[in-house]
Motif scaffolding. Sequence first.
Motif, PDB file in Angstrom:
ATOM      1  N   GLN A  41      36.118  34.830  27.605  1.00  0.00           N
ATOM      2  CA  GLN A  41      36.222  35.455  28.932  1.00  0.00           C
ATOM      3  C   GLN A  41      37.324  36.495  29.035  1.00  0.00           C
ATOM      4  OE1 GLN A  41      33.939  34.971  31.170  1.00  0.00           O
ATOM      5  NE2 GLN A  41      32.915  33.460  29.888  1.00  0.00           N
ATOM      6  N   GLY A  42      38.228  36.508  28.070  1.00  0.00           N
ATOM      7  CA  GLY A  42      39.341  37.446  28.172  1.00  0.00           C
ATOM      8  C   GLY A  42      40.365  36.968  29.183  1.00  0.00           C
ATOM      9  N   LEU A  43      41.024  37.918  29.855  1.00  0.00           N
ATOM     10  CA  LEU A  43      42.062  37.614  30.843  1.00  0.00           C
ATOM     11  C   LEU A  43      41.424  37.486  32.225  1.00  0.00           C
ATOM     12  CD1 LEU A  43      45.104  39.934  30.087  1.00  0.00           C
ATOM     13  CD2 LEU A  43      45.214  37.483  30.514  1.00  0.00           C
ATOM     14  N   GLU A  44      41.471  36.286  32.772  1.00  0.00           N
ATOM     15  CA  GLU A  44      40.889  36.031  34.093  1.00  0.00           C
ATOM     16  C   GLU A  44      42.011  35.724  35.084  1.00  0.00           C
ATOM     17  OE1 GLU A  44      37.130  33.367  33.868  1.00  0.00           O
ATOM     18  OE2 GLU A  44      38.595  32.583  32.426  1.00  0.00           O
ATOM     19  N   LEU A  45      41.942  36.329  36.243  1.00  0.00           N
ATOM     20  CA  LEU A  45      42.903  36.030  37.295  1.00  0.00           C
ATOM     21  C   LEU A  45      42.513  34.723  37.976  1.00  0.00           C
ATOM     22  CD1 LEU A  45      45.320  36.993  39.068  1.00  0.00           C
ATOM     23  CD2 LEU A  45      43.607  37.978  40.603  1.00  0.00           C
ATOM     24  N   LEU A  46      43.459  33.804  38.029  1.00  0.00           N
ATOM     25  CA  LEU A  46      43.205  32.531  38.711  1.00  0.00           C
ATOM     26  C   LEU A  46      43.702  32.568  40.154  1.00  0.00           C
ATOM     27  CD1 LEU A  46      44.287  30.027  35.905  1.00  0.00           C
ATOM     28  CD2 LEU A  46      41.958  30.707  36.543  1.00  0.00           C
TER      29      LEU A  46
ATOM     30  N   THR B  90      41.914  47.564  35.916  1.00  0.00           N
ATOM     31  CA  THR B  90      41.548  48.522  36.961  1.00  0.00           C
ATOM     32  C   THR B  90      41.901  47.991  38.347  1.00  0.00           C
ATOM     33  OG1 THR B  90      39.290  47.624  36.925  1.00  0.00           O
ATOM     34  CG2 THR B  90      39.707  49.606  35.624  1.00  0.00           C
ATOM     35  N   ASP B  91      42.322  48.919  39.190  1.00  0.00           N
ATOM     36  CA  ASP B  91      42.736  48.620  40.558  1.00  0.00           C
ATOM     37  C   ASP B  91      41.924  49.529  41.467  1.00  0.00           C
ATOM     38  OD1 ASP B  91      45.953  48.997  42.307  1.00  0.00           O
ATOM     39  OD2 ASP B  91      43.982  48.346  43.000  1.00  0.00           O
ATOM     40  N   THR B  92      41.209  48.954  42.418  1.00  0.00           N
ATOM     41  CA  THR B  92      40.302  49.762  43.235  1.00  0.00           C
ATOM     42  C   THR B  92      40.930  50.278  44.524  1.00  0.00           C
ATOM     43  OG1 THR B  92      39.448  47.730  44.232  1.00  0.00           O
ATOM     44  CG2 THR B  92      38.225  48.640  42.362  1.00  0.00           C
ATOM     45  N   SER B  93      42.103  49.751  44.905  1.00  0.00           N
ATOM     46  CA  SER B  93      42.625  50.195  46.198  1.00  0.00           C
ATOM     47  C   SER B  93      44.132  50.405  46.227  1.00  0.00           C
ATOM     48  CB  SER B  93      42.277  49.169  47.280  1.00  0.00           C
ATOM     49  OG  SER B  93      43.074  48.005  47.099  1.00  0.00           O
ATOM     50  N   GLY B  94      44.853  50.007  45.241  1.00  0.00           N
ATOM     51  CA  GLY B  94      46.307  50.086  45.275  1.00  0.00           C
ATOM     52  C   GLY B  94      46.931  48.839  45.844  1.00  0.00           C
ATOM     53  N   ASN B  95      46.087  47.929  46.325  1.00  0.00           N
ATOM     54  CA  ASN B  95      46.602  46.704  46.916  1.00  0.00           C
ATOM     55  C   ASN B  95      45.762  45.495  46.508  1.00  0.00           C
ATOM     56  OD1 ASN B  95      48.500  45.352  48.509  1.00  0.00           O
ATOM     57  ND2 ASN B  95      47.092  45.314  50.251  1.00  0.00           N
ATOM     58  N   THR B  96      45.072  45.641  45.392  1.00  0.00           N
ATOM     59  CA  THR B  96      44.250  44.540  44.893  1.00  0.00           C
ATOM     60  C   THR B  96      44.711  44.186  43.480  1.00  0.00           C
ATOM     61  OG1 THR B  96      42.608  46.147  44.157  1.00  0.00           O
ATOM     62  CG2 THR B  96      42.198  45.057  46.260  1.00  0.00           C
ATOM     63  N   PRO B  97      44.503  42.956  43.072  1.00  0.00           N
ATOM     64  CA  PRO B  97      44.909  42.593  41.718  1.00  0.00           C
ATOM     65  C   PRO B  97      44.052  43.303  40.671  1.00  0.00           C
ATOM     66  CG  PRO B  97      43.743  40.783  42.764  1.00  0.00           C
ATOM     67  CD  PRO B  97      43.950  41.813  43.819  1.00  0.00           C
ATOM     68  N   LEU B  98      44.613  43.457  39.489  1.00  0.00           N
ATOM     69  CA  LEU B  98      43.898  44.118  38.413  1.00  0.00           C
ATOM     70  C   LEU B  98      42.746  43.258  37.909  1.00  0.00           C
ATOM     71  CD1 LEU B  98      46.840  45.446  36.203  1.00  0.00           C
ATOM     72  CD2 LEU B  98      45.532  46.678  37.953  1.00  0.00           C
ATOM     73  N   VAL B  99      41.693  43.957  37.486  1.00  0.00           N
ATOM     74  CA  VAL B  99      40.612  43.308  36.746  1.00  0.00           C
ATOM     75  C   VAL B  99      40.691  43.865  35.342  1.00  0.00           C
ATOM     76  CG1 VAL B  99      38.142  42.911  36.535  1.00  0.00           C
ATOM     77  CG2 VAL B  99      39.182  43.122  38.816  1.00  0.00           C
TER      78      VAL B  99
END
Lengths: 115, 110
Positions: A41-46, B90-99
């Motif tokens: 899955q790679g790096l997933e935000l929890l 990637t950040d879609t708004s400047g206030n969201t966590p990275l994916v």
Amino acid sequence: DARVTQTPRHKVTEMGQEVTMRCQPILGHNTVFWYRQTMMQGLELLAYFRNRAPLDDSGMPKDRFSAEMPDATLATLKIQPSEPRDSAVYFCASGLSAGGSYEQYFGPGTRLTVT
Amino acid sequence: QQPVQSPQAVILREGEDAVINCSSSKALYSVHWYRQKHGEAPVFLMILLKGGEQKGHEKISASFNEKKQQSSLYLTASQLSYSGTYFCGTDTSGNTPLVFGKGTRLSVIA
């Protein structure tokens, strides 16, 4: 040299046991993240916190995972009960959010093995 | 939506150049690049913001094409120390966590 610290670095436990991972973010950082990394899955935000308030924990299995920030110097991630599929490296990261994008500093990780 | 990185893996000889790409299906506010060496934590390399601003780090530079929703990381005259897995976030708004993407494994050999 400011760093994010995590304990324990390694944890081996049996299925069904409780696991608690701890993170000390960099002093002055207001945002803390918990990530899980696996080969598949790679790096997933929890979950993540800003100014100690939880903003998003949609990445966590709610029935067994919980994340808290009892104070600005400590973030915890608990798994109860643990399952073999929870085996992974868990990273904590912190950053200073002041509007807009900012860099994240990762801790060394906790390598969890659930047998 | 997870960004797509390409290639998945690349092997270079010292001194050679490489390009790693990161594509998103969503409009982006910024793209972040991290490098992770085996058994270590990811380390921040750079952030690219809307407007195509390009920022460099040593001999590593990157670009961000907002219209194409893509970013590319350029490694020139690669060194052994460049080996590792490169992730874009990637950040879609400047206030969201990275994916984060799934990463590109780079191996530099002598």
